[in-house]
Design a protein around this motif. Structure first.
Motif, PDB file in Angstrom:
ATOM      1  N   LEU A 200      -2.703  10.048 -18.477  1.00  0.00           N
ATOM      2  CA  LEU A 200      -2.091   9.568 -17.245  1.00  0.00           C
ATOM      3  C   LEU A 200      -2.763   8.272 -16.807  1.00  0.00           C
ATOM      4  CD1 LEU A 200      -1.629  12.853 -15.162  1.00  0.00           C
ATOM      5  CD2 LEU A 200       0.192  11.363 -16.003  1.00  0.00           C
ATOM      6  N   PRO A 201      -2.075   7.449 -16.030  1.00  0.00           N
ATOM      7  CA  PRO A 201      -2.672   6.182 -15.596  1.00  0.00           C
ATOM      8  C   PRO A 201      -3.725   6.383 -14.511  1.00  0.00           C
ATOM      9  CG  PRO A 201      -0.517   6.470 -14.595  1.00  0.00           C
ATOM     10  CD  PRO A 201      -0.681   7.592 -15.580  1.00  0.00           C
ATOM     11  N   ASP A 202      -4.550   5.387 -14.357  1.00  0.00           N
ATOM     12  CA  ASP A 202      -5.436   5.311 -13.205  1.00  0.00           C
ATOM     13  C   ASP A 202      -4.573   5.245 -11.946  1.00  0.00           C
ATOM     14  OD1 ASP A 202      -7.214   3.914 -11.119  1.00  0.00           O
ATOM     15  OD2 ASP A 202      -8.619   4.190 -12.777  1.00  0.00           O
ATOM     16  N   ILE A 203      -5.124   5.665 -10.832  1.00  0.00           N
ATOM     17  CA  ILE A 203      -4.333   5.670  -9.590  1.00  0.00           C
ATOM     18  C   ILE A 203      -3.906   4.257  -9.198  1.00  0.00           C
ATOM     19  CG2 ILE A 203      -6.294   5.496  -7.983  1.00  0.00           C
ATOM     20  CD1 ILE A 203      -4.742   7.598  -6.245  1.00  0.00           C
ATOM     21  N   GLU A 204      -4.655   3.242  -9.643  1.00  0.00           N
ATOM     22  CA  GLU A 204      -4.286   1.865  -9.334  1.00  0.00           C
ATOM     23  C   GLU A 204      -3.136   1.367 -10.207  1.00  0.00           C
ATOM     24  OE1 GLU A 204      -5.510   0.589  -6.807  1.00  0.00           O
ATOM     25  OE2 GLU A 204      -7.332   1.750  -6.463  1.00  0.00           O
ATOM     26  N   ASP A 205      -2.777   2.143 -11.234  1.00  0.00           N
ATOM     27  CA  ASP A 205      -1.788   1.683 -12.204  1.00  0.00           C
ATOM     28  C   ASP A 205      -0.518   2.520 -12.222  1.00  0.00           C
ATOM     29  OD1 ASP A 205      -3.587  -0.290 -13.079  1.00  0.00           O
ATOM     30  OD2 ASP A 205      -4.562   1.144 -14.429  1.00  0.00           O
ATOM     31  N   VAL A 206      -0.336   3.409 -11.248  1.00  0.00           N
ATOM     32  CA  VAL A 206       0.890   4.202 -11.225  1.00  0.00           C
ATOM     33  C   VAL A 206       2.059   3.292 -10.884  1.00  0.00           C
ATOM     34  CG1 VAL A 206      -0.301   6.330 -10.584  1.00  0.00           C
ATOM     35  CG2 VAL A 206       0.577   4.843  -8.789  1.00  0.00           C
ATOM     36  N   PRO A 207       3.301   3.728 -11.206  1.00  0.00           N
ATOM     37  CA  PRO A 207       4.460   2.862 -10.962  1.00  0.00           C
ATOM     38  C   PRO A 207       4.593   2.448  -9.502  1.00  0.00           C
ATOM     39  CG  PRO A 207       5.054   4.718 -12.357  1.00  0.00           C
ATOM     40  CD  PRO A 207       3.663   4.980 -11.868  1.00  0.00           C
ATOM     41  N   THR A 208       5.165   1.275  -9.272  1.00  0.00           N
ATOM     42  CA  THR A 208       5.397   0.778  -7.925  1.00  0.00           C
ATOM     43  C   THR A 208       6.885   0.633  -7.677  1.00  0.00           C
ATOM     44  OG1 THR A 208       5.296  -1.529  -8.634  1.00  0.00           O
ATOM     45  CG2 THR A 208       3.233  -0.500  -7.949  1.00  0.00           C
ATOM     46  N   ASN A 209       7.262   0.571  -6.407  1.00  0.00           N
ATOM     47  CA  ASN A 209       8.661   0.329  -6.079  1.00  0.00           C
ATOM     48  C   ASN A 209       8.917  -1.176  -5.976  1.00  0.00           C
ATOM     49  OD1 ASN A 209       7.695  -0.484  -3.570  1.00  0.00           O
ATOM     50  ND2 ASN A 209       8.222   1.425  -2.553  1.00  0.00           N
ATOM     51  N   THR A 210      10.084  -1.540  -5.552  1.00  0.00           N
ATOM     52  CA  THR A 210      10.462  -2.961  -5.538  1.00  0.00           C
ATOM     53  C   THR A 210       9.637  -3.767  -4.542  1.00  0.00           C
ATOM     54  OG1 THR A 210      12.226  -2.441  -3.961  1.00  0.00           O
ATOM     55  CG2 THR A 210      12.811  -2.524  -6.293  1.00  0.00           C
ATOM     56  N   ASN A 211       8.994  -3.098  -3.597  1.00  0.00           N
ATOM     57  CA  ASN A 211       8.141  -3.783  -2.638  1.00  0.00           C
ATOM     58  C   ASN A 211       6.679  -3.827  -3.087  1.00  0.00           C
ATOM     59  OD1 ASN A 211      10.245  -4.234  -0.761  1.00  0.00           O
ATOM     60  ND2 ASN A 211      10.078  -2.113  -0.062  1.00  0.00           N
ATOM     61  N   GLY A 212       6.426  -3.341  -4.303  1.00  0.00           N
ATOM     62  CA  GLY A 212       5.067  -3.351  -4.810  1.00  0.00           C
ATOM     63  C   GLY A 212       4.187  -2.256  -4.242  1.00  0.00           C
ATOM     64  N   LYS A 213       4.786  -1.278  -3.579  1.00  0.00           N
ATOM     65  CA  LYS A 213       4.016  -0.181  -3.004  1.00  0.00           C
ATOM     66  C   LYS A 213       3.921   0.964  -4.004  1.00  0.00           C
ATOM     67  CE  LYS A 213       5.213  -1.255   1.804  1.00  0.00           C
ATOM     68  NZ  LYS A 213       5.823  -0.749   3.048  1.00  0.00           N
ATOM     69  N   ASN A 279       0.228   7.208   8.174  1.00  0.00           N
ATOM     70  CA  ASN A 279      -1.154   6.996   7.733  1.00  0.00           C
ATOM     71  C   ASN A 279      -1.509   7.785   6.478  1.00  0.00           C
ATOM     72  OD1 ASN A 279      -1.570   5.481  10.034  1.00  0.00           O
ATOM     73  ND2 ASN A 279      -3.211   6.745  10.851  1.00  0.00           N
ATOM     74  N   GLU A 280      -0.619   8.624   5.975  1.00  0.00           N
ATOM     75  CA  GLU A 280      -1.031   9.625   4.999  1.00  0.00           C
ATOM     76  C   GLU A 280      -1.177   9.088   3.574  1.00  0.00           C
ATOM     77  OE1 GLU A 280       0.978  13.683   6.363  1.00  0.00           O
ATOM     78  OE2 GLU A 280       2.343  11.975   6.534  1.00  0.00           O
ATOM     79  N   ARG A 281      -0.456   8.042   3.258  1.00  0.00           N
ATOM     80  CA  ARG A 281      -0.437   7.527   1.893  1.00  0.00           C
ATOM     81  C   ARG A 281      -1.607   6.577   1.638  1.00  0.00           C
ATOM     82  NH1 ARG A 281       6.089   6.191   1.430  1.00  0.00           N
ATOM     83  NH2 ARG A 281       6.770   8.220   2.265  1.00  0.00           N
ATOM     84  N   ARG A 282      -1.905   6.416   0.368  1.00  0.00           N
ATOM     85  CA  ARG A 282      -2.981   5.520  -0.031  1.00  0.00           C
ATOM     86  C   ARG A 282      -2.699   4.088   0.429  1.00  0.00           C
ATOM     87  NH1 ARG A 282      -7.170   5.594  -3.616  1.00  0.00           N
ATOM     88  NH2 ARG A 282      -7.589   3.711  -4.850  1.00  0.00           N
ATOM     89  N   ASN A 283      -1.454   3.642   0.285  1.00  0.00           N
ATOM     90  CA  ASN A 283      -1.142   2.268   0.682  1.00  0.00           C
ATOM     91  C   ASN A 283      -0.998   2.121   2.194  1.00  0.00           C
ATOM     92  OD1 ASN A 283       1.388   3.325   1.239  1.00  0.00           O
ATOM     93  ND2 ASN A 283       2.388   2.371  -0.517  1.00  0.00           N
ATOM     94  N   GLN A 284      -1.168   3.223   2.914  1.00  0.00           N
ATOM     95  CA  GLN A 284      -1.167   3.181   4.380  1.00  0.00           C
ATOM     96  C   GLN A 284      -2.584   3.278   4.944  1.00  0.00           C
ATOM     97  OE1 GLN A 284       1.464   6.528   5.056  1.00  0.00           O
ATOM     98  NE2 GLN A 284       3.296   5.237   5.108  1.00  0.00           N
ATOM     99  N   GLY A 285      -3.580   3.301   4.038  1.00  0.00           N
ATOM    100  CA  GLY A 285      -4.969   3.288   4.477  1.00  0.00           C
ATOM    101  C   GLY A 285      -5.746   4.564   4.251  1.00  0.00           C
ATOM    102  N   ASN A 286      -5.092   5.596   3.701  1.00  0.00           N
ATOM    103  CA  ASN A 286      -5.783   6.866   3.476  1.00  0.00           C
ATOM    104  C   ASN A 286      -6.594   6.788   2.185  1.00  0.00           C
ATOM    105  OD1 ASN A 286      -6.693   9.474   3.246  1.00  0.00           O
ATOM    106  ND2 ASN A 286      -4.669  10.426   3.306  1.00  0.00           N
ATOM    107  N   THR A 287      -7.857   6.465   2.320  1.00  0.00           N
ATOM    108  CA  THR A 287      -8.713   6.266   1.151  1.00  0.00           C
ATOM    109  C   THR A 287      -9.118   7.578   0.484  1.00  0.00           C
ATOM    110  OG1 THR A 287     -10.685   6.227   2.579  1.00  0.00           O
ATOM    111  CG2 THR A 287      -9.637   4.102   2.056  1.00  0.00           C
ATOM    112  N   GLU A 288      -8.818   8.693   1.114  1.00  0.00           N
ATOM    113  CA  GLU A 288      -9.107  10.003   0.503  1.00  0.00           C
ATOM    114  C   GLU A 288      -7.982  10.479  -0.407  1.00  0.00           C
ATOM    115  OE1 GLU A 288     -10.697  13.271   2.686  1.00  0.00           O
ATOM    116  OE2 GLU A 288     -11.544  11.974   4.231  1.00  0.00           O
ATOM    117  N   ALA A 289      -6.815   9.898  -0.299  1.00  0.00           N
ATOM    118  CA  ALA A 289      -5.619  10.438  -0.935  1.00  0.00           C
ATOM    119  C   ALA A 289      -5.708  10.354  -2.454  1.00  0.00           C
ATOM    120  CB  ALA A 289      -4.381   9.699  -0.438  1.00  0.00           C
TER     121      ALA A 289
END
Length: 543
Positions: A200-213, A279-289
């Protein structure tokens, strides 16, 4: 399992329409068992995304609104209320838990559906004539499917013990299932998850949507976290610790210790910020996710939610039923309180000063909020048994208000399925199992340093404090309202002892009839009866 196979075949036929080698307008009559053919990356990606769609069904079942309570009431952390829905009754009145139980049937069905869906993907990825997918892409496809197959089989092994093993998609009716021994099931789970971890990919390399999220797609740390639980369950704590250390030392995650997100300027604390909508998602600032099942508001995204999750309604108090109270955002929207926190959680679990017990995380008091009321601003008193659900103290983790749905039928929050806080708890458990008490205390103290503002004056624990019960207590402090508590206590074989010691004192809906039988769930009777050409043995005590 014949009834399961039919629905699986239907789902598989839906996936087959995504294959790009035929027009979706071409009519091709198919039976319920017609094998699905996936030939290119688009078809495989559609099938993989379908696994997440199916996963949502684990957490939502609006026609049986008590479904979230099945996994909480009758454990050590929660009790039913007068507002119960019904499906949860056998899970605190254990004498009523029988092989015809609807909840057990659903979880059995959901997991075998997931297994068959993953096997469809894996069989196609292993096809000798597959040419439209690169080797690296094929490994990534197999890793994502194997993660979910391991996820499903771990659910089944924890709840039922040895179960039938299926490693290929069903292509016709099958009525001769037999239960594999638990060791064989565990071997498949470990094999699948180790493959997922490696590919599986690193969490930084999972697929993104059209907005890059970032999407909430599978990453290798999810496999590590699940492997830690599996290795703990099968008695390999050193392997569990290796996986938790890999997550912690990866540098990808950190505990939330500072205010952040959409309500950072309002009253609250860092712990409560993690559970604010937005706030729950990683790209929303949740560094624990580590893993967030991302849902979307169906009023703005068609198909954003499968069914309507009931967590807010189950966990949240029905305060608006009291004259002088109105539904509002600051009180978490509209709840129904189909369960309430146990007396042990409310009065015996938390040490003074623990942030996780602050007013922003467990709401214990309500104030009249209707400006038209002559009691406006005064605290609402507890006046009788009905207030046990109308203004019961409750976790705020599921609070959420949608102005487009004031009635509050749908729940649009994401599901935080894995986060770093639990990683430290799993590590402490693995260290305890190895007799490494000082190390286990250090793992627990990482969480306590976040939870107590004056740490180490308050909150610090030592090696002598560490027992399995203490770790399970700490899991409740950190994860109440998040974790599947029944699954945790069944994994650790502590359900019966902890319920008898901590939760037999509820006067309204007492836990009754619990015994060692309930360390496993009953195999659904329908599955046994439909399996006419084989013997699907029932778990002891449910005959």
């Amino acid at each position: 399992m014949k009834n399961i196979i039919l629905s699986l075949g239907f789902i598989g036929c839906i996936f087959s329409t995504w294959s790009c080698n035929k027009s979706f307008l071409e009519e091709t009559p198919q039976s319920s068992y017609t094998p699905v053919t996936l030939k290119d990356s688009l078809g495989f990606q559609a099938a993989l995304v379908g696994l997440y769609n199916h996963l949502e069904n684990y957490y939502s079942w609006s026609s049986r609104q008590g479904w979230p309570g099945v996994w909480q009431v009758g454990t050590d952390v929660a009790n039913s209320t007068a507002n119960q829905e019904g499906i949860e009754i056998p899970y605190y009145d254990y004498g009523k838990l029988t092989p015809t139980d609807a909840a057990s049937q659903r979880i059995w069905t959901l997991n075998y559906q997931m297994i068959n869906l993953t096997n469809i993907i894996l069989d196609n990825a292993d096809a000798s004539d597959l040419t439209g997918v690169s080797d690296n892409n094929k490994k990534a496809i197999e890793a994502e499917a194997k993660f979910f197959r391991g996820f499903a089989y771990n659910y089944l092994a924890t709840l039922y013990g040895g179960v039938p093993l299926l490693t290929h998609a069903l292509t016709g009716p099958k009525t001769d299932f037999v239960r594999a021994n638990l060791d064989s099931v565990n071997q498949l789970i470990v094999s699948d998850l180790e493959y997922a971890k490696a590919n599986l990919p690193d969490i930084e390399d999972v697929p993104t949507n059209t907005n890059g999220k970032l999407y909430g797609r599978a990453n290798k740390y999810m496999a590590m976290q699940l492997l830690a639980k599996v290795y703990l369950r099968i008695g390999k704590p050193d392997m569990a610790e290796g996986n938790t250390q890999a997550i912690i030392n990866s540098g990808r995650f950190s505990l939330v210790k500072q205010r952040y997100g959409v309500k950072a300027g309002q009253p609250g604390d860092p712990f409560s910020d993690m559970f604010v909508y937005g706030n729950e998602r990683r790209n929303q600032g949740n560094t624990e996710a580590i893993w967030v099942l991302e849902l979307e508001n169906p009023s703005s995204v068609v198909g954003g939610i499968s069914d309507n999750p009931q967590q807010r309604r189950v966990w949240g108090a029905a305060y608006y039923n009291i004259k002088g109270m109105v539904i509002c955002d600051s009180l978490g929207g509209r709840g129904i309180a189909r369960l309430r926190l146990s007396n042990w959680v409310l009065y015996g679990l938390y040490q003074n000063g623990d942030m996780r017990n602050s007013q922003y995380n467990i709401r214990r008091h309500y104030y009249y909020n209707d400006p038209a009321s002559d009691k406006y601003g005064q605290m609402v008193p507890y006046t009788g048994t009905d207030t046990l659900f109308k203004i019961c103290p409750s976790t705020t983790k599921w609070g959420q208000f949608d102005p487009n749905d004031v009635f509050g039928y749908a729940m649009i929050k994401d599901f935080i399925l894995m986060r770093l806080g639990e990683t430290y708890l799993l590590q402490a458990e693995a260290q305890f199992d190895q007799g490494k008490l000082a190390e286990a205390a250090a793992s627990i103290n990482v969480l306590r340093a976040r939870s107590f503002p004056d740490y180490p004056i308050s909150g610090k624990v030592d090696a002598g404090d560490i027992t399995l019960d203490f770790i399970l207590d700490e899991r409740a402090r950190e994860l109440v309202g998040e974790e599947n508590r029944r699954l945790t206590l069944m994994r650790t074989k502590t359900l019966v002892e902890r319920v008898k010691r901590l939760n037999l004192n509820d006067a309204q809906h007492p836990v009754t009839g619990i015994s060692k039988t309930n360390l496993l769930l009953p195999i659904p009777l329908d599955e046994i009866q439909l399996n006419k050409d084989g013997v699907l043995e029932q778990n002891p005590g449910y005959n």
